[in-house]
Enzyme design. Structure first.
Site, short mmCIF file in Angstrom:
data_model
loop_
_atom_site.label_atom_id
_atom_site.label_comp_id
_atom_site.label_asym_id
_atom_site.label_seq_id
_atom_site.Cartn_x
_atom_site.Cartn_y
_atom_site.Cartn_z
CG HIS A 267 -1.79 1.20 1.39
ND1 HIS A 267 -3.12 1.21 1.07
CD2 HIS A 267 -1.51 2.45 1.84
CE1 HIS A 267 -3.63 2.41 1.31
NE2 HIS A 267 -2.67 3.19 1.79
CD GLU A 268 1.65 3.66 3.72
OE1 GLU A 268 1.91 4.76 3.20
OE2 GLU A 268 0.57 3.43 4.31
CG HIS A 271 0.39 6.43 -0.41
ND1 HIS A 271 -0.60 7.25 -0.91
CD2 HIS A 271 -0.20 5.67 0.56
CE1 HIS A 271 -1.74 7.00 -0.25
NE2 HIS A 271 -1.52 6.06 0.63
CD GLU A 297 -5.70 5.62 0.75
OE1 GLU A 297 -4.72 6.38 0.91
OE2 GLU A 297 -5.88 4.60 1.44
MG MG Z 1 -2.99 5.45 2.28
#
Ligand code: MG
Length: 499
Positions: A267-268, A271, A297
């Site tokens: 997830h990170e 980003h 996101e």
């Molecule tokens: Mg996030």
């Protein structure tokens, strides 16, 4: 050759480098606070960060600088990047000028203390400890909305802080669209013979050293250049970028349930990739990296849901997972069932792809009610538990698993939550676009990582914050369409749960 040519813009960017430098050191200090700082360093660090933000505001409001921004505002000859610089600077100016400095100072103080009080209340499982501070925080958010201005609802002014131009009407329409299809899907899943409240891997202890190595291995596969990127550990995973050549993420480790760590890392990374692939031309300008939280996101969720939960990903790293949990019998099917299990739970951060959005709807409903004066903070535990029962059929036994679980409100952030759901839904739309060049259901997905990254770079990342969410969608011939994610969820989970 730089994309910036306009003389006024060049003067703005020249002065802006001072502001950038202050943000840069604040960013480093903040990253350090979350990762390696000894706990007792918190006091002076908070003081230093507070002073830096005051210095930054003063420097921003420099008369000559502000008049340059207004001069550029009237210039009709600007290119997209130059217009974006003006847009972002005007937006910052609005916050700096409309909020009185004594209000800003008080807000900073209340929310700094707020986080400490919240932590204590959560540890002691007692909402009463936090009630008064939380009331104050919501009162101050109402006041902030009045200062910032709005057309329909004061909640609009707060949503706009996190996603430029986002309104209550849009958020409500979105939730109205997704609520009943998701409820229907959840009912079908719960009726299935394949439905399980838990999976044995959630309780399986893992070897932390081995899992940490696996996190590194995954990231090396996604991004070879560790000269620009690193992974550390913090109490809650996050991403920060000091420059396009120094972007950092963190992950977390619990004693069991290894998916939480691996999927947080993936997830990170989503980003981080945005910042890593933002055009170097935009470095040290106000439009470097992504500023729309919904777009951001959509990137992290895209990686988490479509890459991290895929069979191809699981197959690739299965031997490492087996080794981390000391179980050589672990199969792709079993890990896949674990990574893609749906069941209502109490905590937002542990929620699956289907139930996640109910956690967000509940929070948005409460925020709106409080800001519009229709709900009272003292009633929150009851309201929270009632909505959890209504939406997910589960009831928290303790406030720490209910109304006290998230840090956002204690830090003054009201209006942030909806971006999580909107971003997740947008993530599915990117998958649909990219699936024309990379097959997400194929075993070779994981060897197509570079193709995926290039797509994201060319269509999203390289622009940094040049475009707003709406403009970026137009640029890509897209429009926000929640049915894409709904259809994906229906197709995916009807297979897993056999209906
Ligand atoms: Mg996030």
């Amino acid at each position: 050759m730089s994309v910036f040519k306009n003389k006024t813009i060049l003067s703005i960017l020249d002065y802006y480098k001072n502001l950038w430098a202050l943000s840069y050191v604040s960013g480093v200090a903040h990253w350090d606070l979350e990762t390696y700082m000894p706990a007792k360093g918190a006091g002076p660090r908070g003081e230093a960060l507070g002073r830096l933000s005051v210095i930054r505001q003063k420097m921003f409001l420099d008369k000559d600088f502000v008049s340059l921004i207004h001069k550029a505002e009237k210039d009709k000859t600007l290119n997209d990047q130059e217009k974006a610089v003006v847009r972002v600077m005007l937006r910052a100016l609005k916050f700096y000028t409309r909020l009185p400095s004594d209000f800003v100072e008080k807000f900073e103080k209340v929310t700094n203390i707020g986080t400490v009080v919240w932590r204590e209340a959560k540890e002691k499982d007692d909402f009463k400890i936090f009630e008064e501070t939380l009331s104050q925080i919501f009162e101050m958010n109402k006041e902030m909305a009045d200062h910032l201005g709005y057309k329909d609802s004061p909640y609009d002014a707060l949503l706009d802080q996190f996603e430029e131009g986002l309104t209550v009407r849009e958020v409500s329409n979105f939730f109205d669209t997704i609520k009943s299809p998701l409820s229907g899907l959840l009912v079908k899943i719960k009726k299935s013979d394949n439905y399980n409240k838990s999976h044995f891997l959630e309780r399986q202890a893992y070897d932390k050293e081995k899992l940490a190595k696996l996190n590194q291995k995954i990231l090396k596969l996604f991004w070879e250049d560790f000269g620009r990127f690193r992974l550390d550990v913090s109490s809650h995973p996050f991403t920060t970028s000091f420059s396009n050549t120094d972007t950092r993420i963190t992950t977390w480790y619990h004693k069991e349930d290894f998916a939480r760590s691996l999927l947080a890392t993936v997830h990170e990374f989503g980003h981080a990739l945005y910042d890593l692939q933002s055009s170097p031309d935009l470095e040290m300008t106000p439009i470097a990296g992504g500023s729309s939280l919904v777009i951001h996101e959509s990137q992290s969720r895209f990686w988490e849901n479509f890459v991290g939960r895929s069979e191809s990903f699981i197959k690739k790293f299965l031997p490492d997972m087996q080794s981390a949990v000391h179980d050589s019998q672990l199969t792709v099917d079993s890990v896949s069932a674990y990574f893609n299990k749906v069941s209502p739970s109490l905590l937002r951060v542990e929620a699956d792809e289907v139930t996640y959005h109910f956690h967000i709807m509940l929070r948005a409903e409460i925020e709106k009610g409080l800001i519009e004066g229709k709900l009272k903070v003292k009633d929150l535990p009851e309201i929270w538990n009632g909505l959890m029962k209504e939406y997910l059929g589960v009831t928290p036994k303790k406030d720490s698993e209910g109304v006290l679980q998230d840090v956002h409100w204690s830090g003054g952030m009201v209006g942030y939550f909806p971006t999580y759901s909107l971003g997740t839904f947008l993530g599915a739309q990117w998958e649909k676009e990219i699936s024309q060049i990379a097959n997400f259901k194929s075993q070779s997905l994981i060897s197509n990582i570079k193709t995926i990254e290039n797509y994201l770079k060319e269509h999203i990342h390289k622009y940094g914050s040049t475009y707003t969410l709406q403009e970026l969608l137009v640029k890509n011939n897209m429009k926000f369409d929640p049915t894409v994610n709904l259809k994906y969820l229906e197709e995916k989970y009807s297979k897993i749960y056999d209906f």
